[in-house]
Every structure is written in structure tokens, then in C-alpha cells.
Scaffold this motif. Sequence first.
Motif, PDB file in Angstrom:
ATOM      1  N   THR A  97     -35.304 -16.208 -26.073  1.00 15.92           N
ATOM      2  CA  THR A  97     -36.672 -16.697 -25.965  1.00 15.92           C
ATOM      3  C   THR A  97     -36.668 -18.059 -25.287  1.00 15.92           C
ATOM      4  O   THR A  97     -35.923 -18.947 -25.697  1.00 15.92           O
ATOM      5  CB  THR A  97     -37.339 -16.812 -27.346  1.00 15.92           C
ATOM      6  OG1 THR A  97     -37.249 -15.559 -28.023  1.00 15.92           O
ATOM      7  CG2 THR A  97     -38.800 -17.204 -27.213  1.00 15.92           C
ATOM      8  N   GLU A 120     -39.637 -14.250 -35.084  1.00 18.11           N
ATOM      9  CA  GLU A 120     -38.794 -15.329 -35.607  1.00 18.11           C
ATOM     10  C   GLU A 120     -39.188 -15.612 -37.049  1.00 18.11           C
ATOM     11  O   GLU A 120     -40.363 -15.830 -37.352  1.00 18.11           O
ATOM     12  CB  GLU A 120     -38.954 -16.595 -34.766  1.00 18.11           C
ATOM     13  CG  GLU A 120     -38.081 -17.749 -35.254  1.00 18.11           C
ATOM     14  CD  GLU A 120     -38.232 -19.002 -34.418  1.00 18.11           C
ATOM     15  OE1 GLU A 120     -37.539 -19.994 -34.715  1.00 18.11           O
ATOM     16  OE2 GLU A 120     -39.045 -19.001 -33.473  1.00 18.11           O
ATOM     17  N   ASP A 166     -40.389 -14.158 -24.049  1.00 20.85           N
ATOM     18  CA  ASP A 166     -39.580 -13.557 -25.098  1.00 20.85           C
ATOM     19  C   ASP A 166     -39.015 -12.233 -24.611  1.00 20.85           C
ATOM     20  O   ASP A 166     -39.749 -11.278 -24.386  1.00 20.85           O
ATOM     21  CB  ASP A 166     -40.427 -13.342 -26.351  1.00 20.85           C
ATOM     22  CG  ASP A 166     -39.630 -12.740 -27.493  1.00 20.85           C
ATOM     23  OD1 ASP A 166     -38.391 -12.835 -27.446  1.00 20.85           O
ATOM     24  OD2 ASP A 166     -40.240 -12.179 -28.411  1.00 20.85           O
ATOM     25  N   TRP A 170     -43.318 -13.671 -30.951  1.00 15.42           N
ATOM     26  CA  TRP A 170     -43.217 -14.113 -29.576  1.00 15.42           C
ATOM     27  C   TRP A 170     -43.439 -12.985 -28.569  1.00 15.42           C
ATOM     28  O   TRP A 170     -43.234 -13.177 -27.381  1.00 15.42           O
ATOM     29  CB  TRP A 170     -41.860 -14.756 -29.327  1.00 15.42           C
ATOM     30  CG  TRP A 170     -41.658 -15.992 -30.136  1.00 15.42           C
ATOM     31  CD1 TRP A 170     -40.735 -16.199 -31.112  1.00 15.42           C
ATOM     32  CD2 TRP A 170     -42.404 -17.209 -30.040  1.00 15.42           C
ATOM     33  NE1 TRP A 170     -40.858 -17.456 -31.637  1.00 15.42           N
ATOM     34  CE2 TRP A 170     -41.878 -18.105 -30.995  1.00 15.42           C
ATOM     35  CE3 TRP A 170     -43.472 -17.638 -29.250  1.00 15.42           C
ATOM     36  CZ2 TRP A 170     -42.370 -19.384 -31.177  1.00 15.42           C
ATOM     37  CZ3 TRP A 170     -43.964 -18.908 -29.433  1.00 15.42           C
ATOM     38  CH2 TRP A 170     -43.421 -19.774 -30.382  1.00 15.42           C
ATOM     39  N   TYR A 193     -47.703 -19.000 -34.703  1.00 14.57           N
ATOM     40  CA  TYR A 193     -46.949 -18.598 -35.879  1.00 14.57           C
ATOM     41  C   TYR A 193     -47.858 -17.841 -36.824  1.00 14.57           C
ATOM     42  O   TYR A 193     -49.055 -18.061 -36.880  1.00 14.57           O
ATOM     43  CB  TYR A 193     -46.293 -19.795 -36.580  1.00 14.57           C
ATOM     44  CG  TYR A 193     -47.205 -20.682 -37.393  1.00 14.57           C
ATOM     45  CD1 TYR A 193     -47.696 -21.867 -36.850  1.00 14.57           C
ATOM     46  CD2 TYR A 193     -47.553 -20.355 -38.702  1.00 14.57           C
ATOM     47  CE1 TYR A 193     -48.514 -22.696 -37.593  1.00 14.57           C
ATOM     48  CE2 TYR A 193     -48.370 -21.185 -39.441  1.00 14.57           C
ATOM     49  CZ  TYR A 193     -48.859 -22.352 -38.891  1.00 14.57           C
ATOM     50  OH  TYR A 193     -49.664 -23.161 -39.622  1.00 14.57           O
ATOM     51  N   SER A 215     -39.995 -10.208 -30.094  1.00 13.73           N
ATOM     52  CA  SER A 215     -39.159 -10.507 -31.252  1.00 13.73           C
ATOM     53  C   SER A 215     -39.968 -11.302 -32.255  1.00 13.73           C
ATOM     54  O   SER A 215     -40.970 -11.934 -31.913  1.00 13.73           O
ATOM     55  CB  SER A 215     -37.904 -11.291 -30.844  1.00 13.73           C
ATOM     56  OG  SER A 215     -38.261 -12.534 -30.267  1.00 13.73           O
ATOM     57  N   GLN A 219     -25.852 -17.394 -31.141  1.00 12.46           N
ATOM     58  CA  GLN A 219     -26.680 -16.353 -30.533  1.00 12.46           C
ATOM     59  C   GLN A 219     -25.790 -15.331 -29.849  1.00 12.46           C
ATOM     60  O   GLN A 219     -24.810 -15.674 -29.201  1.00 12.46           O
ATOM     61  CB  GLN A 219     -27.641 -16.978 -29.528  1.00 12.46           C
ATOM     62  CG  GLN A 219     -28.566 -15.976 -28.860  1.00 12.46           C
ATOM     63  CD  GLN A 219     -29.639 -16.667 -28.035  1.00 12.46           C
ATOM     64  OE1 GLN A 219     -30.173 -17.681 -28.440  1.00 12.46           O
ATOM     65  NE2 GLN A 219     -29.940 -16.120 -26.871  1.00 12.46           N
ATOM     66  N   THR A 240     -43.467 -17.104 -40.103  1.00 11.53           N
ATOM     67  CA  THR A 240     -42.961 -16.315 -38.989  1.00 11.53           C
ATOM     68  C   THR A 240     -43.714 -16.665 -37.718  1.00 11.53           C
ATOM     69  O   THR A 240     -44.854 -17.133 -37.757  1.00 11.53           O
ATOM     70  CB  THR A 240     -43.108 -14.802 -39.252  1.00 11.53           C
ATOM     71  OG1 THR A 240     -44.495 -14.502 -39.426  1.00 11.53           O
ATOM     72  CG2 THR A 240     -42.338 -14.382 -40.477  1.00 11.53           C
ATOM     73  N   SER A 243     -33.018 -20.135 -38.581  1.00 17.50           N
ATOM     74  CA  SER A 243     -33.985 -19.083 -38.251  1.00 17.50           C
ATOM     75  C   SER A 243     -33.282 -17.741 -38.057  1.00 17.50           C
ATOM     76  O   SER A 243     -32.105 -17.678 -37.699  1.00 17.50           O
ATOM     77  CB  SER A 243     -34.741 -19.435 -36.964  1.00 17.50           C
ATOM     78  OG  SER A 243     -35.605 -20.526 -37.172  1.00 17.50           O
ATOM     79  N   SER A 244     -34.036 -16.694 -38.287  1.00 17.10           N
ATOM     80  CA  SER A 244     -33.574 -15.337 -38.012  1.00 17.10           C
ATOM     81  C   SER A 244     -34.554 -14.692 -37.040  1.00 17.10           C
ATOM     82  O   SER A 244     -35.747 -14.999 -37.054  1.00 17.10           O
ATOM     83  CB  SER A 244     -33.484 -14.512 -39.297  1.00 17.10           C
ATOM     84  OG  SER A 244     -32.579 -15.100 -40.214  1.00 17.10           O
ATOM     85  N   PHE A 245     -34.038 -13.796 -36.198  1.00 15.18           N
ATOM     86  CA  PHE A 245     -34.869 -13.125 -35.207  1.00 15.18           C
ATOM     87  C   PHE A 245     -34.724 -11.617 -35.356  1.00 15.18           C
ATOM     88  O   PHE A 245     -33.611 -11.101 -35.366  1.00 15.18           O
ATOM     89  CB  PHE A 245     -34.459 -13.522 -33.788  1.00 15.18           C
ATOM     90  CG  PHE A 245     -34.753 -14.960 -33.440  1.00 15.18           C
ATOM     91  CD1 PHE A 245     -35.918 -15.291 -32.770  1.00 15.18           C
ATOM     92  CD2 PHE A 245     -33.869 -15.958 -33.793  1.00 15.18           C
ATOM     93  CE1 PHE A 245     -36.194 -16.607 -32.451  1.00 15.18           C
ATOM     94  CE2 PHE A 245     -34.136 -17.285 -33.480  1.00 15.18           C
ATOM     95  CZ  PHE A 245     -35.302 -17.611 -32.806  1.00 15.18           C
TER      96      PHE A 245
END
Length: 723
Positions: A89, A508, A84, A503, A315, A506, A566, A500, A530-532
Motif C-alpha cells: 500500500t 489494515e 492499495d 484501502w 478508517y 486490503s 513485509q 481498521t 498492524s495486520s493486513f
Amino acid sequence: MSVSHRHSFSFSSVAAANSPVIQEGWVLKKRRKKMQGFARRYFVLQQSGTLSYSFEPGQPIRDQIFLPNAAISTATGRKDIHIDSNNATFHIKCLSTEDFNLWMVAFRKFIAPSSEARRSASVRLTSRQGLAKLSKSVVIAEEMGTALSELEEAFSSLRDSKVSSSSTKSKGEKDKAKFGLFGKKSHHNHANEHGVTENGRPDSSQLDSQSIQYQRIRTTLDTLIAQHDTLLKSLQGTLDTQGHHVSTVPETVEEEDHPSHKSDSQTSSPTLSRNRHSIATTLSESVNEWFDASEGAEEFVLDDAVADAGEQPSYIMTNESPSEHDAESIDTDIESEDIPVSASPADETQTSSHDISAQVVRRTHLPTPITGDEGSLFTVLKKNVGKDLSTIAFPVTFNEPLTLLQRAAEELEYFSLLDQAAGTSDPIERLQFVAAFAVSGYAHTRHRTGRKGFNPMLAETFEDPRMKFIAEKVRHNPVEMAYHAEGTNWQLYATSAGKTKFWGKSLEIIPLGTTHLKMGDDHYQWKKPSSFMRNLMVGTKYLEHVGKMVIENTTDDSRCVLEFKQNGYWGAANVVSGTVYDSSGTVKSQLEGKWDEQFTQTVDSSHLVVLWRVNPWPKQTHEYYGFTSFGITLNEMSSDVVGKLPPTDSRLRPDVRALEEGDLDTAESEKNRVEEMQRERRRKGKEPQPRWFKQEGDEWVYAGGYWEARAKGWKGSKVESLW
């Protein structure tokens, strides 16, 4: 991968290709899109620290990561490796245990020393007030330095390519012609027999039109480099005048970034290097006492129980909705397009509201600006990998003065787009407005600071009469919230839940709920990508939304496929593109834009139709938690709600109100008291049950009756206060 993203590696890959290879071979890489599994890819790790992959050996690079800026996660007994970095990632599986060991030995060459060793080499400063004001400037200066390094490398590669194609000079002469990023440069250019000066620039007597452009770029780059050096010296001088000691610790992540830039022919100025590492280290230690950045890659070992989850290791189940994890995005102004644009009715009606709130005068700022330093989310996550964050008590300084129920309402700021969609009979035009509404729900995250919303109590509610919005927390573990809104000829409802994954650098955020929209006979539904949250360790945190969102009309099978792209190194950020298909699968229109600026229909190469454009942010948005003008009004006791709210409404929470007013001590104590009251109700088996929503399968739907009960008044009702 988008074309712009692939092109983003064209310059840096040239330098990386000249670096010796440490390890290479076939591994399985998890594909970007969901449900596509793993694919066989050829990975190459160079001594410069660049890890890249391609479809076949010798083919163009598809993507790459700079390893010293990454966090590496592995699971004992498995062959999974998760890498990551700040902007991407990689999830890979080795083909054998032997391969796994070889790759990990290679990766560990870039693992940072222990945090204790780094900490012992640093000096913790006691004064923070003055440095806090400088932190943002220093971060910007650091990012400028990285960008200048990349630009220098790109220009050098481009120039060397031209010189080699037009000259037959020897390798020794080429080495002499190269120049360093911050090395000393001669004020006079002396031409050699090949028409190239000692600093690598073409002789003025033999410049062609292309060489003139190169020289202009070089001159501009030199100016930027000098300005950046002056800025760093100025910041260093500010620190020195405040009486702070200049640390001499080893270089931080920023100095080690792209070591291929620091070859024999490209050596950074010692003065600049000292300034960068001393300023960055001093501020990181002073501004945030929880800050814990690394000098290189870090390695995390995941719990076996977590790793056994197959393709979803590490996660973290939280008690927070996906929409709460926001960060301040890169602050860029909206650029005007040099092409004709047709304004749609959206521009004229976006700010309209229902009659129920037409005469309400709303506030334009919060009672007080941000109070207290934001905590380090990375430090909390690092110490609780694989744990349920709902068991962790966060300080109130991690919060912003909104609950997650209010944050859900924030996503409906541009609900007038649904009025427009309902007002058209053309199915394609209607679907375009629905897509624009779905994209607009992310706009409020652009300037967020990374603070989290308050976790609602079970059965806590929030209403907004502007779109007849009602939300309620319906489940505590796992956390689920339900909301319902309606307008003329439309109803929107959703169950908000999520999980969530941390990583290493970051976070996720994976939404789990489905959004439903009923409009006449049409029924649309979609799931969020997804959001990072990027740059958890160092740099400016920002939120990036990545993946596909498919808006499907279950009535006639028409659909709109939106792709949140991205961010690349060189391309535009926050880009969203879309394709609208009719019921037969035929492409009917193309959509494009940015989720933080505008969204348009592409008519042809020179004609766009604006479907949605973001409303201007308040001038003091950064002083008020990055809120939009709409967000500033959500916790306001406006004239349309005074005396009409149930005792469970979020506006009545004492901890949220105290934080909004800048009283941190009261906010902390009230937050603890409210949470303890909920734990006590749970111990006694007296937890309130959801009142306004009922469960149907895996989703919660509005049961009705809220607005009718509101009209009758809440005195004498069975609705009790939660605090």
C-alpha cells in the motif's frame, strides 16, 4: 526495507524500465514506520502499469506496485492518494493541486470500467455445489500462472543479458531469438553463426557450464508451463462435463497482471488465456454470490469527514478486536534447516499445563466441519466505506464458532514459554522467552479462513483454567475487552481494542491496546503491529503482520525490538527478526524465525537455539475453520469446567453452540435474539456493568475475585445470564 524485499524487484524492474513513461515526478510518500511522517520520493508510472519510486531519478527502485491490480482512494478537496495492491500500500501526497490532477489523469488510464458493465457481460450460473470444490484448485492454478509468468520474465532477462554480453549479433537477430511464454517451440535447435539457436538457446556444441545450467532451468520451466496448461484444461473439462456454459467475458485481473510479460516477443497462448479467464469468471460468479472483483484498478472517493482525519483517512471503526480478522495464509510446510540446531527446554515443556487441568482429556475435532459458504467481506466493506461496521448485521456464515473473548485466549496457547521465562534468572534469556511468546501469539492465524469471531455481549466472560485466564467485555462502544492470566511467578494482562482501515483491496487492522507482563520484579509491556488482510477481492485471502513490536522492560530499560517483515515477491514469508538490548543499550543477542513456524536465537552462522516451535496442526484443520488443536478445545465443555461456569461464559451462548454443531438456521435466529436482548437492555438503561475488571486510566485491570467466586459456586450469585 529488507534486503530480500529490495531484491525482489531486480528482475521485473528490467522489463518495466523498457516500458514508456506516462507520468513521473516528485511526491511525498508516507514512510512505512509509524510516526515518521512523509518523505520526498521520485515516482515513475510506466505504460505497463508499474508504479515505482526511488530516492532520486535514475537510482535503484525501492518498491513498486502493479496498478491494474490496485485500488485507488482519494479525498475530495485534498491532494492525498492511497494506492492499495494485493501485496503493498502506497500513501502519497502531491505537492500541488496541478500535480494531483496530472497523477489522477494518469492513474485513471488503468481504472476498471463500471461494475455494471462487467456484470452485464458475465453469465451467472445456478449450480454451486460442484464448483465450490473446484474454487481452491482454480485459485492455486491462477497463482501458479502468475508465478510462471514472473519466472519466465526473470529467465528471459537473465538469458538476454548473457547472450548480449557474449555475442555481437544484430538487434533483428536478438528479436528472432526471443521466445514466447506459451508460444510454439521448435523440437530441433538450429544454430546460427553466433552459437545461438532460433529459440534463443545456446548451441549444444558451444555450451559452457553456465549455459548448461540455463538450459536445465529452461527445460524445467517448459515442463512446469506444460503441466500448468494441462491443469487448466483439466479444470475447464470438469466444468464442461457439469454442463456449465463457458463465459466469453473480457479478461479478469489475472490475465492483465504484468502486461509487460505480453510483449511482441512474449505472447500467451490463446487457448491458455481463454481457459484462465473463463474458469476464473465462472467460478467467481458461481461459488460466491457476493463476489465483486474488478478487471483493473478501482477508484474510491472517501468521505470528506473521513479524509479530514489527516494522515489516517478512511478508517472504519468496528465492533471487533484486531485478532478477529484472520484469513487462510499461504499453505507452506515447515522447511527443515540444514544446520545444527540445539533444542531448548521449550521443546519439552511447551505442551505442559497447570495441575488444575492435568487430567483433562480434550477433544481433537469439532462436532461438525464448516457449514455454509463464507461471505465476501470485500463486498460489505466496499458498500460501507467510512461507516461503523457495528451498525451492520452480518450473516452468521461470516462467523466461526468462537467469540472474540475466546480468540483472545487463543493468543496464549504457548503460555508455557512464560513459565520458562519466569524459571530463569538470566535477564537476557528471560527477555528472549518473552519475545518468543509474543511471536507465538500469531501462529494460530496461519490457516484462518477469514471468518470473524462472535462479538461478545457487554459483561460476557470467558475462562480457561489452564492458565487461569479470565476475559470480559468491558465496553460496548468503542468495543474494549480486558483479560488476565497468571502462572508461577508471572501475571499477564491486557486491554484489547482496535480500529481498521479499508484501502480498497486490503484491510489494515490496527491494535490499540497494550500488553503487560509482570514477572518477579520485572514489568514488560508491548504494543502489537498492524495486520493486513490481503486479497479481499480475488485470490486466496491471507493475513500479513507488518511492523515493529518493542518489548520493553520498564524495570531496567532492557528491550527487544522485533520486526515483522513485509512479504516480498521472491523472499520468504512471515519472517520475524529481533534484537535484544541490555539496560545500557548494548546488543546482547539476535533472534530470527517465522511467526507461523519457529523462533530461534542465533548463536553463530551455524548454530541456532530453538526458543519456540509451533505445535502440529490437526489433519482436518481446513475442515474446522483453520483452528489449531488448542483452538478446537476453547468452546469445549470439558470436565474441568462442567458445572463451574458462570451464566455469562461464552461456552453457554446458544448461537455459537449451534454454529459449532452445524445448525445454521438456529445459529442465525439465536444470534438475532441475543443481539436484540442486548439492545433492549440498553434501551431500558439496564446494561450490566463490568464485574471482574476495573478501569485505571486508559486501561482495564483485573479487580480480582473471579476464581474465589467460582470456587463457591454461582447459584444465588448476582451474575445473570445474558441470553
